[in-house]
Design a protein around this motif. Structure first.
Motif, PDB file in Angstrom:
ATOM      1  N   GLY A  77       0.799  -1.212   0.000  1.00 16.03           N
ATOM      2  CA  GLY A  77       0.000   0.000   0.000  1.00 16.03           C
ATOM      3  C   GLY A  77       0.836   1.268   0.000  1.00 16.03           C
ATOM      4  N   ASP A  78       0.170   2.384   0.212  1.00 17.90           N
ATOM      5  CA  ASP A  78       0.805   3.700   0.206  1.00 17.90           C
ATOM      6  C   ASP A  78       1.398   3.968   1.596  1.00 17.90           C
ATOM      7  OD1 ASP A  78       1.549   6.355   0.101  1.00 17.90           O
ATOM      8  OD2 ASP A  78      -0.367   7.081  -0.685  1.00 17.90           O
ATOM      9  N   LEU A  79       2.726   4.061   1.663  1.00 17.53           N
ATOM     10  CA  LEU A  79       3.413   4.263   2.934  1.00 17.53           C
ATOM     11  C   LEU A  79       3.959   5.680   3.098  1.00 17.53           C
ATOM     12  CD1 LEU A  79       5.486   0.931   3.053  1.00 17.53           C
ATOM     13  CD2 LEU A  79       3.173   1.350   3.909  1.00 17.53           C
ATOM     14  N   THR A  80       3.671   6.547   2.154  1.00 23.70           N
ATOM     15  CA  THR A  80       4.291   7.877   2.177  1.00 23.70           C
ATOM     16  C   THR A  80       3.935   8.649   3.443  1.00 23.70           C
ATOM     17  OG1 THR A  80       2.449   8.726   0.846  1.00 23.70           O
ATOM     18  CG2 THR A  80       4.471   8.136  -0.320  1.00 23.70           C
ATOM     19  N   GLY A  81       2.737   8.444   3.963  1.00 21.24           N
ATOM     20  CA  GLY A  81       2.303   9.187   5.133  1.00 21.24           C
ATOM     21  C   GLY A  81       3.031   8.826   6.412  1.00 21.24           C
TER      22      GLY A  81
END
Length: 218
Positions: free
Chosen positions: A127-131
């Motif tokens: 998934g999106d881990l940028t946060g």
């Protein structure tokens, strides 16, 4: 001292070296001629002959900011279309999530451009881990083998160097971070054949690292 923040490298640390060399570099190389023909503004920092210069830099794996910027622009299309999905070591996503939940401040420092870093962590199989990361740094802050770069990052994120733990597979980068007062740990990934350092703490994965430094672990 238990670290309050973590600064991590990408290639060989969070992401298999094979992914970078087997997927990302060939994808950019195959599209470089078309990119040069487009006349993109990012080419202004590349001397003539531009295509030959860029391919030469790639052949030598040069950590040149202009090259890394252009590669990131090319990779953006691949991530957007689904042709590229970033690979991370299996232990990385759960560890990053545990550390972020526990209140550790997480940062990235890689020779790849900041946009390329965000694309990679934004398009993973987990998934999106940028946060999870509070800031990203590339070679615009300075070379990764110079202590001044790490000192600048510590100042920029307002973390005392001795409370900032730098993770990398490269001994020379760890040496520079140590010279700036940071804590250090080398990731010695079996699949990458990394030679273990005698000057720094080492760990086979993020779980072992967490146990050694008193961080939350699985």
């Amino acid at each position: 001292m238990k670290p309050a923040a973590i600064l991590t490298d990408i290639e060989g640390t969070t992401t298999p070296i094979a992914f970078v060399h087997r997927v990302l570099f060939p994808y950019a190389r195959a599209r470089m001629a078309a990119f040069v023909a487009s006349g993109h503004a990012a080419l202004a920092e590349v001397p003539e002959p531009k295509l030959e210069t860029l391919l030469g830099w790639m052949d030598r794996d040069e950590k040149i900011t202009a090259l890394k910027t252009i590669q990131g622009i090319i990779w953006e299309e691949g991530y957007r279309t689904g042709e590229i999905t970033a690979e991370l070591y299996d232990d990385v996503p759960p560890a990053l999530r545990r550390w972020a939940r526990a209140g550790l401040r997480l940062f990235v420092y890689s020779s790849g451009s900041v946009p390329a870093q965000k694309l990679l962590f934004g398009h993973t199989k987990a998934g999106d881990l940028t946060g999870l990361f509070q800031a990203y740094f590339d070679t615009r802050v300075g070379p990764k083998r110079e202590a001044a770069s790490y000192a600048a990052i510590a100042r920029g994120v307002n973390v005392p160097p001795e409370e900032l733990l730098f993770l990398s597979d490269m001994e020379a980068e760890l040496d520079a971070a140590r010279a700036a007062g940071l804590q250090t740990c080398q990731l010695v990934r079996a699949e990458d054949g990394t030679a273990a350092s005698a000057r720094h703490a080492t760990a086979a994965d993020f779980d072992e690292l967490a146990r050694k430094f008193g961080l939350p672990h699985g």
